[in-house]
Design an enzyme around this catalytic site. Structure first.
Site, mmCIF file in Angstrom:
data_model
loop_
_atom_site.group_PDB
_atom_site.id
_atom_site.type_symbol
_atom_site.label_atom_id
_atom_site.label_comp_id
_atom_site.label_asym_id
_atom_site.label_seq_id
_atom_site.Cartn_x
_atom_site.Cartn_y
_atom_site.Cartn_z
ATOM 1 N N CYS A 138 0.811 -1.227 0.000
ATOM 2 C CA CYS A 138 0.000 0.000 0.000
ATOM 3 C C CYS A 138 0.841 1.273 0.000
ATOM 4 O O CYS A 138 0.609 2.181 -0.804
ATOM 5 C CB CYS A 138 -1.010 0.000 1.139
ATOM 6 S SG CYS A 138 -0.311 0.022 2.805
ATOM 7 N N HIS A 161 -2.646 0.836 6.816
ATOM 8 C CA HIS A 161 -3.018 0.762 5.401
ATOM 9 C C HIS A 161 -3.335 2.174 4.915
ATOM 10 O O HIS A 161 -3.872 2.996 5.663
ATOM 11 C CB HIS A 161 -4.224 -0.153 5.188
ATOM 12 C CG HIS A 161 -4.501 -0.420 3.757
ATOM 13 N ND1 HIS A 161 -3.690 -1.225 2.975
ATOM 14 C CD2 HIS A 161 -5.476 0.018 2.932
ATOM 15 C CE1 HIS A 161 -4.166 -1.268 1.736
ATOM 16 N NE2 HIS A 161 -5.252 -0.516 1.694
ATOM 17 N N HIS A 190 -6.183 1.786 -3.916
ATOM 18 C CA HIS A 190 -5.167 1.277 -2.988
ATOM 19 C C HIS A 190 -4.645 -0.069 -3.460
ATOM 20 O O HIS A 190 -5.213 -0.694 -4.357
ATOM 21 C CB HIS A 190 -5.751 1.154 -1.576
ATOM 22 C CG HIS A 190 -6.855 0.154 -1.460
ATOM 23 N ND1 HIS A 190 -6.774 -0.950 -0.655
ATOM 24 C CD2 HIS A 190 -8.078 0.087 -2.043
ATOM 25 C CE1 HIS A 190 -7.896 -1.652 -0.743
ATOM 26 N NE2 HIS A 190 -8.701 -1.041 -1.581
#
Length: 153
Positions: A62, A114, A126
């Site tokens: 990420c 994240h 993402h």
């Protein structure tokens, strides 16, 4: 001579007063344009596989995806980890999200673990561990309760 100089200063000041809004508008346009570019670049990698520690189109995690995308779109080099990214820029309320803002989630540990890019309409881009680079909704039953904040750079 003093009168002429004063007159020139006043004239220059008036010109600047009328021109400055144009410069401000241009800066806002560039900022908006840069945000759109971040999203455009990021969308080019939809479907790219997830790779732990990955920061290239061969595979992204990420934060690697965020760094690569922002660098390609804006030339800005961002920190490598999600925790470091969470300290960048300015905090943004969820109701004030704008395209290009970074959105953060607490997934497996306390604090940011994240990160994605807000693309508008309650969606974000993402690098997902299960699907690679993808688009999801902030309202998604998995992501919604894990949302912890957003940053604007």
């Amino acid at each position: 001579m003093k009168k002429l100089m004063l007159s020139s200063i006043v004239s220059l000041s008036l010109v600047l007063v009328f021109l400055l809004p144009s410069y401000a508008d241009a800066a806002a346009y560039q900022s908006s344009s840069a945000k759109e570019k971040v999203i455009e670049v990021g969308k080019n990698y939809i479907g790219t596989a997830y790779r732990f520690g990955g920061s290239t189109p061969k595979g992204f995690d990420c934060s690697g995806f965020i760094g690569y995308t922002y660098s390609r779109a804006t030339g800005k080099k961002l920190p490598r980890t999600t925790t470091q990214l969470f300290s960048q820029g300015t905090g943004v309320n969820k109701s004030q999200l704008q395209k290009g803002d970074m959105v953060f989630f607490s997934t497996y540990k306390k604090g940011p673990s994240h990160v994605g890019i807000y693309i508008g309409n309650n969606n974000f881009l993402h690098a997902s561990t299960s699907r690679g680079v993808t688009i999801d909704s902030l309202s998604n039953k998995y992501w919604n309760p894990k949302y912890i904040g957003a940053r604007r750079i």
